[in-house]
Design an enzyme around this catalytic site. Structure first.
Site, PDB file in Angstrom:
ATOM      1  N   CYS A   1       0.869  -1.177   0.000  1.00 41.64           N
ATOM      2  CA  CYS A   1       0.000   0.000   0.000  1.00 41.64           C
ATOM      3  C   CYS A   1       0.902   1.222   0.000  1.00 41.64           C
ATOM      4  O   CYS A   1       2.112   1.098   0.154  1.00 41.64           O
ATOM      5  CB  CYS A   1      -0.850   0.044   1.267  1.00 41.64           C
ATOM      6  SG  CYS A   1      -1.746  -1.481   1.564  1.00 41.64           S
TER       7      CYS A   1
ATOM      8  N   ARG B   1       1.311   1.850  -5.852  1.00 40.88           N
ATOM      9  CA  ARG B   1       1.518   0.829  -4.824  1.00 40.88           C
ATOM     10  C   ARG B   1       0.221   0.086  -4.472  1.00 40.88           C
ATOM     11  O   ARG B   1       0.242  -0.898  -3.723  1.00 40.88           O
ATOM     12  CB  ARG B   1       2.081   1.460  -3.549  1.00 40.88           C
ATOM     13  CG  ARG B   1       3.382   2.215  -3.756  1.00 40.88           C
ATOM     14  CD  ARG B   1       3.876   2.766  -2.448  1.00 40.88           C
ATOM     15  NE  ARG B   1       4.157   1.703  -1.519  1.00 40.88           N
ATOM     16  CZ  ARG B   1       5.278   1.017  -1.470  1.00 40.88           C
ATOM     17  NH1 ARG B   1       6.255   1.288  -2.325  1.00 40.88           N
ATOM     18  NH2 ARG B   1       5.454   0.060  -0.597  1.00 40.88           N
TER      19      ARG B   1
ATOM     20  N   TRP C   1      -3.811  -1.751  -1.304  1.00 43.42           N
ATOM     21  CA  TRP C   1      -3.857  -2.956  -2.125  1.00 43.42           C
ATOM     22  C   TRP C   1      -4.225  -4.063  -1.150  1.00 43.42           C
ATOM     23  O   TRP C   1      -3.429  -4.425  -0.292  1.00 43.42           O
ATOM     24  CB  TRP C   1      -2.504  -3.220  -2.768  1.00 43.42           C
ATOM     25  CG  TRP C   1      -2.503  -4.358  -3.735  1.00 43.42           C
ATOM     26  CD1 TRP C   1      -2.908  -4.325  -5.038  1.00 43.42           C
ATOM     27  CD2 TRP C   1      -2.062  -5.699  -3.486  1.00 43.42           C
ATOM     28  NE1 TRP C   1      -2.753  -5.575  -5.612  1.00 43.42           N
ATOM     29  CE2 TRP C   1      -2.234  -6.425  -4.685  1.00 43.42           C
ATOM     30  CE3 TRP C   1      -1.549  -6.364  -2.372  1.00 43.42           C
ATOM     31  CZ2 TRP C   1      -1.915  -7.773  -4.797  1.00 43.42           C
ATOM     32  CZ3 TRP C   1      -1.220  -7.706  -2.489  1.00 43.42           C
ATOM     33  CH2 TRP C   1      -1.398  -8.397  -3.696  1.00 43.42           C
TER      34      TRP C   1
ATOM     35  N   ASN D   1       1.163  -0.298   5.915  1.00 45.88           N
ATOM     36  CA  ASN D   1       1.520  -1.010   4.695  1.00 45.88           C
ATOM     37  C   ASN D   1       2.249  -2.272   5.119  1.00 45.88           C
ATOM     38  O   ASN D   1       3.322  -2.182   5.709  1.00 45.88           O
ATOM     39  CB  ASN D   1       2.425  -0.122   3.820  1.00 45.88           C
ATOM     40  CG  ASN D   1       3.090  -0.896   2.694  1.00 45.88           C
ATOM     41  OD1 ASN D   1       2.524  -1.858   2.187  1.00 45.88           O
ATOM     42  ND2 ASN D   1       4.279  -0.480   2.307  1.00 45.88           N
ATOM     43  N   GLY D   2       1.655  -3.427   4.858  1.00 48.40           N
ATOM     44  CA  GLY D   2       2.318  -4.677   5.238  1.00 48.40           C
ATOM     45  C   GLY D   2       1.292  -5.692   5.697  1.00 48.40           C
ATOM     46  O   GLY D   2       0.101  -5.550   5.447  1.00 48.40           O
TER      47      GLY D   2
ATOM     48  N   GLU E   1       8.234 -11.607 -22.074  1.00 51.58           N
ATOM     49  CA  GLU E   1       7.956 -10.258 -21.582  1.00 51.58           C
ATOM     50  C   GLU E   1       6.807  -9.614 -22.370  1.00 51.58           C
ATOM     51  O   GLU E   1       5.931  -8.957 -21.790  1.00 51.58           O
ATOM     52  CB  GLU E   1       9.246  -9.423 -21.667  1.00 51.58           C
ATOM     53  CG  GLU E   1       9.121  -7.956 -21.327  1.00 51.58           C
ATOM     54  CD  GLU E   1       8.616  -7.662 -19.919  1.00 51.58           C
ATOM     55  OE1 GLU E   1       8.506  -8.583 -19.103  1.00 51.58           O
ATOM     56  OE2 GLU E   1       8.298  -6.492 -19.654  1.00 51.58           O
TER      57      GLU E   1
ATOM     58  N   LYS F   1       3.317  -8.357 -20.732  1.00 49.00           N
ATOM     59  CA  LYS F   1       2.838  -6.979 -20.894  1.00 49.00           C
ATOM     60  C   LYS F   1       1.397  -6.980 -21.369  1.00 49.00           C
ATOM     61  O   LYS F   1       0.569  -6.236 -20.874  1.00 49.00           O
ATOM     62  CB  LYS F   1       3.722  -6.297 -21.939  1.00 49.00           C
ATOM     63  CG  LYS F   1       4.402  -5.025 -21.698  1.00 49.00           C
ATOM     64  CD  LYS F   1       5.235  -4.707 -20.548  1.00 49.00           C
ATOM     65  CE  LYS F   1       5.087  -5.416 -19.287  1.00 49.00           C
ATOM     66  NZ  LYS F   1       6.226  -5.417 -18.422  1.00 49.00           N
TER      67      LYS F   1
ATOM     68  N   GLU G   1      -1.079  -8.373 -18.575  1.00 50.59           N
ATOM     69  CA  GLU G   1      -1.270  -7.595 -17.345  1.00 50.59           C
ATOM     70  C   GLU G   1      -2.038  -6.293 -17.569  1.00 50.59           C
ATOM     71  O   GLU G   1      -2.719  -5.834 -16.661  1.00 50.59           O
ATOM     72  CB  GLU G   1       0.042  -7.347 -16.599  1.00 50.59           C
ATOM     73  CG  GLU G   1       0.946  -6.305 -17.178  1.00 50.59           C
ATOM     74  CD  GLU G   1       2.196  -6.090 -16.332  1.00 50.59           C
ATOM     75  OE1 GLU G   1       2.106  -6.053 -15.105  1.00 50.59           O
ATOM     76  OE2 GLU G   1       3.275  -5.938 -16.941  1.00 50.59           O
TER      77      GLU G   1
ATOM     78  N   HIS H   1       5.631 -28.628 -29.921  1.00 53.23           N
ATOM     79  CA  HIS H   1       5.447 -29.598 -28.834  1.00 53.23           C
ATOM     80  C   HIS H   1       4.152 -29.371 -28.069  1.00 53.23           C
ATOM     81  O   HIS H   1       4.015 -29.812 -26.938  1.00 53.23           O
ATOM     82  CB  HIS H   1       6.640 -29.548 -27.877  1.00 53.23           C
ATOM     83  CG  HIS H   1       7.928 -29.928 -28.547  1.00 53.23           C
ATOM     84  ND1 HIS H   1       8.236 -31.224 -28.896  1.00 53.23           N
ATOM     85  CD2 HIS H   1       8.961 -29.166 -28.980  1.00 53.23           C
ATOM     86  CE1 HIS H   1       9.415 -31.244 -29.505  1.00 53.23           C
ATOM     87  NE2 HIS H   1       9.876 -30.003 -29.574  1.00 53.23           N
TER      88      HIS H   1
ATOM     89  N   LYS I   1       2.420  -1.829  -8.090  1.00 54.96           N
ATOM     90  CA  LYS I   1       3.754  -1.664  -8.654  1.00 54.96           C
ATOM     91  C   LYS I   1       4.805  -2.475  -7.910  1.00 54.96           C
ATOM     92  O   LYS I   1       5.610  -3.163  -8.515  1.00 54.96           O
ATOM     93  CB  LYS I   1       4.126  -0.178  -8.658  1.00 54.96           C
ATOM     94  CG  LYS I   1       5.452   0.132  -9.327  1.00 54.96           C
ATOM     95  CD  LYS I   1       5.387  -0.101 -10.814  1.00 54.96           C
ATOM     96  CE  LYS I   1       6.717   0.141 -11.489  1.00 54.96           C
ATOM     97  NZ  LYS I   1       6.729  -0.500 -12.825  1.00 54.96           N
TER      98      LYS I   1
HETATM   99  O1  M6R Z   1      10.145  -4.209  -8.569  1.00 52.85           O
HETATM  100  P1  M6R Z   1      10.489  -5.530  -9.159  1.00 52.85           P
HETATM  101  O2  M6R Z   1      11.278  -5.439 -10.389  1.00 52.85           O
HETATM  102  O3  M6R Z   1      11.116  -6.475  -8.152  1.00 52.85           O
HETATM  103  O4  M6R Z   1       9.070  -6.170  -9.526  1.00 52.85           O
HETATM  104  C1  M6R Z   1       8.963  -7.465 -10.011  1.00 52.85           C
HETATM  105  C2  M6R Z   1       7.597  -7.701 -10.634  1.00 52.85           C
HETATM  106  O5  M6R Z   1       6.584  -7.539  -9.685  1.00 52.85           O
HETATM  107  C3  M6R Z   1       7.333  -6.752 -11.801  1.00 52.85           C
HETATM  108  O6  M6R Z   1       8.333  -6.833 -12.766  1.00 52.85           O
HETATM  109  C4  M6R Z   1       5.978  -7.064 -12.455  1.00 52.85           C
HETATM  110  O7  M6R Z   1       6.024  -8.307 -13.062  1.00 52.85           O
HETATM  111  C5  M6R Z   1       5.605  -5.970 -13.450  1.00 52.85           C
HETATM  112  N1  M6R Z   1       4.266  -5.526 -13.211  1.00 52.85           N
HETATM  113  C6  M6R Z   1       5.635  -6.411 -14.853  1.00 52.85           C
HETATM  114  O8  M6R Z   1       5.301  -5.381 -15.719  1.00 52.85           O
END
Ligand code: M6R
Length: 615
Positions: free
Chosen positions: A2, A27, A75, A101-102, A488, A492, A495, A511, A610
């Site tokens: 959060c 966050r 969150w 936060n936690g 990747e 993208k 998500e 396969h 994030k």
């Molecule tokens: O802050 P970090 O690089 O450790 O985060 C890792 C993942 O949570 C982050 O890369 C996540 O997969 C992204 N939303 C992807 O776009």
């Protein structure tokens, strides 16, 4: 995971807190709340939804006056996102109010105990348990707020960054940290509290980052007092001068942070190698590596730990390290590594990659590696983050703040740093000839310009997005260096657009995944002219003969794939090992446009945040 913000000083706290929460929405953004002290009462407003919803609600329902306040953007972990579970939370007496936060892991047993003592709970959160525990300690031990917070925290298991306010002691806020970040901005006769420095950067450049197991009593007109939570030892604040500026954390004319960050990549990559890549001298200078060269050169292997996009950057690094520096590399999901009893010794170098530097699983993996004697090197973007501090040495990516939840510039700058490290080690080991090294150094210097050229396909990609925006599935294929880019690209798309997407090594298609291909399946194929080009062309033929739709990322001037594909997007030519820095650009743009056309919230996709500071 959060965002928390607090203010105590002479200004109106509300606008500071609201602006701060907006900056911290990366966050978490499923609910938000604020509590303000107007000199007499605490006025609390909270709601399910975003900070914009909170703004609307609070202006209609409560007085937003006051020079002291705390705010939260959530969150959800314990309890669904709704008004009641939103923070801040009151204690039963109504005197104490908290933001958190936690996760408090042992909250259930504490809650039972408190219920036995007559406490009543209104929410499903662990946070409401914590504030009532603090109240109970305060009453039982007859101690001041700071001491009560300290004693209560010694009873909890879990992670927290908290700010607590007591109406009976209205000139102070008590904060504490374990596992979740907490910064204190030091203004003149005013203090700011936040999960990172972005909420207060226009007010002060001076900040204290609390260490784990530290707490601080922030009192108006007094010095900030730090102490250890476990015992009463005084902790000494290290006041850092921040480099961040306001422009970096605003949208700068773009509609979304993601687009701004995609377009920042030429600059971000340049900033990442600036001062490190000395092409004219045929040298790479990286203090973190130079000081620990023996660790890398004597290592049996390198183990890379990371999550999500950072894990994909780790996979690219595996190819580069093994190819150029001839060092064995294993890439692990930090979340698996931390729980699977891995064989790690003092002969291993562990590289932890993280944009935020706060990812809980990556942090835990680092701790495990350290306990087993490994040398741990961090590749982080956020300066002063937990991972940057927890590792033995490291290199920052210098991407600047990445606010969009979907990682873009973090990925390309991570690859840039990891490429520099691989080249440095290759040079030291002599596994790369001088000529080849120079070729790499020179070519790296062209990459920002080549990324700019790749970005010129934006309009063409928008048109492709229009065609495929209603797809329900999508395949991404790549080989060699571009297999991680396929992963990747798929991440993208899923998500931010919520389209199901899978990344595969192109040759694996036969396969299994080939069974999915029909005239409704778009397949994005990375088919640059290097490496396994001919093999990938064969894969494209296989898709075509099953009526799959082909969108290919090709090297400029390509004719063969152009004749087969439904759409092609060109990128400039470069060395094979550097292609991921370019091939990823069209994939980022494609997911951006598709998500936008589907009406999705590009910067704040559902269910995500994030930095993932919970496991
Ligand atoms: O802050 P970090 O690089 O450790 O985060 C890792 C993942 O949570 C982050 O890369 C996540 O997969 C992204 N939303 C992807 O776009």
């Amino acid at each position: 995971m959060c965002g928390i913000v607090g203010y105590i000083g002479q200004r109106e706290a509300y606008p500071v807190i609201i602006k701060g929460l907006e900056r911290l929405e990366y966050r978490g953004y499923d609910s938000a709340g604020v509590a303000l002290y107007d000199g007499k009462n605490i006025n609390l407003s909270k709601t399910k939804g975003k900070v914009s919803d909170l703004k609307k609600k609070s202006s209609e329902t409560v007085s937003v006056k006051g020079n002291i306040g705390i705010g939260h953007t959530r969150w959800a972990t314990h309890g669904v996102p709704n008004d009641v579970n939103s923070h801040p939370h009151y204690s039963n007496s109504g005197d104490l109010v908290i933001i958190h936060n936690g996760i408090i892991e042992n909250y259930e047993s504490i809650k039972k105990e408190l219920i036995n003592r007559g406490y009543v709970f209104h929410s499903d959160t662990d946070t409401e348990v914590l504030i009532n525990l603090i109240e109970e300690v305060q009453k039982k031990e007859k101690v001041k707020l700071g001491k009560a917070v300290q004693l209560a925290l010694n009873e909890v298991v879990g992670a927290y960054a908290i700010a607590v306010f007591d109406i009976k002691k209205p000139n102070e806020i008590v904060v504490a940290k374990l596992g979740s970040p907490l910064a204190i901005g030091m203004g003149e006769d005013e203090f700011f509290i936040a999960s990172d420095a972005s909420p207060f950067i226009e007010f002060t450049n001076n900040a204290i980052y609390l260490e784990d197991e530290e707490m601080a009593i922030i009192r108006l007109g007094k010095e900030v007092k730090l102490r250890k939570i476990k015992n009463d030892a005084v902790a000494y604040p290290n006041i850092l001068e921040l480099q961040m500026n306001l422009e970096e954390i605003e949208k700068g004319g773009y509609d979304h942070f993601m687009m701004k960050e995609i377009y920042e990549q030429p600059r971000a990559i340049l900033d990442t190698y600036r001062g490190r890549l000395l092409a004219d001298k045929g040298l790479i200078k990286m203090a973190g590596i130079d000081q620990h060269l023996d660790k890398f050169l004597n290592a049996n292997r390198i183990v890379i730990v990371a999550c999500g996009t950072s894990w994909h950057a780790g996979l690219v690094a595996e190819y580069i390290f093994e190819d150029l520096a001839r060092i064995p590399v294993e890439v692990e999901y930090a979340s698996e590594f931390r729980y699977r009893n891995p064989v790690i010794t003092d002969k291993d170098v562990v590289i932890a990659i993280s944009q935020s530097g706060e990812t809980a699983d990556t942090l835990a993996a680092i701790k495990l590696a350290k306990e087993n004697g490994a040398f741990v090197f961090g590749v982080c973007n956020v300066v002063g983050s937990s991972i940057a501090r927890e590792t033995h040495a490291g290199a920052y990516t210098h991407a600047g703040p990445e606010i969009g939840v979907a990682s873009t510039k973090a990925f390309t700058t991570q690859i840039t740093v990891l490429t520099l490290i691989a080249l440095k080690l290759a040079q030291e080991k002599g596994s790369l000839s001088k000529e080849r090294l120079n070729e790499f150094l020179t070519e790296l210097e062209y990459i920002p310009t080549k990324v700019e050229i790749a970005l010129q396909s934006n309009e063409a990609i928008e048109k492709i997005a229009e065609v495929y925006k209603d797809s329900t599935n999508c395949l991404y294929l790549g080989r060699g260096y571009n297999f991680p880019v396929a992963l990747e690209g798929a991440l993208k798309l899923k998500e931010i657009s919520y389209i199901h997407a899978e990344g595969y090594p192109a040759a694996e298609m036969k396969h299994g995944p080939i069974a999915l291909i029909d005239e409704h399946m778009p397949v994005i194929v990375i088919a640059t002219n290097k490496g396994h080009y001919e093999k990938v062309v064969s894969n494209i033929q296989e898709i075509k003969s099953r009526k799959g739709k082909i969108i290919a990322v090709v090297t400029e001037g390509d004719e063969q794939v152009k004749a087969l594909a439904d759409y092609v997007v060109e990128i400039p030519d470069t060395l094979e090992a550097l292609t991921p820095l370019l091939t990823t650009i069209p994939l980022q743009l494609l997911s951006y446009h598709i998500a936008l056309m589907r009406g999705c919230n590009v910067d704040q996709p559902r269910n995500l945040a994030k930095s993932v500071t919970v496991e």
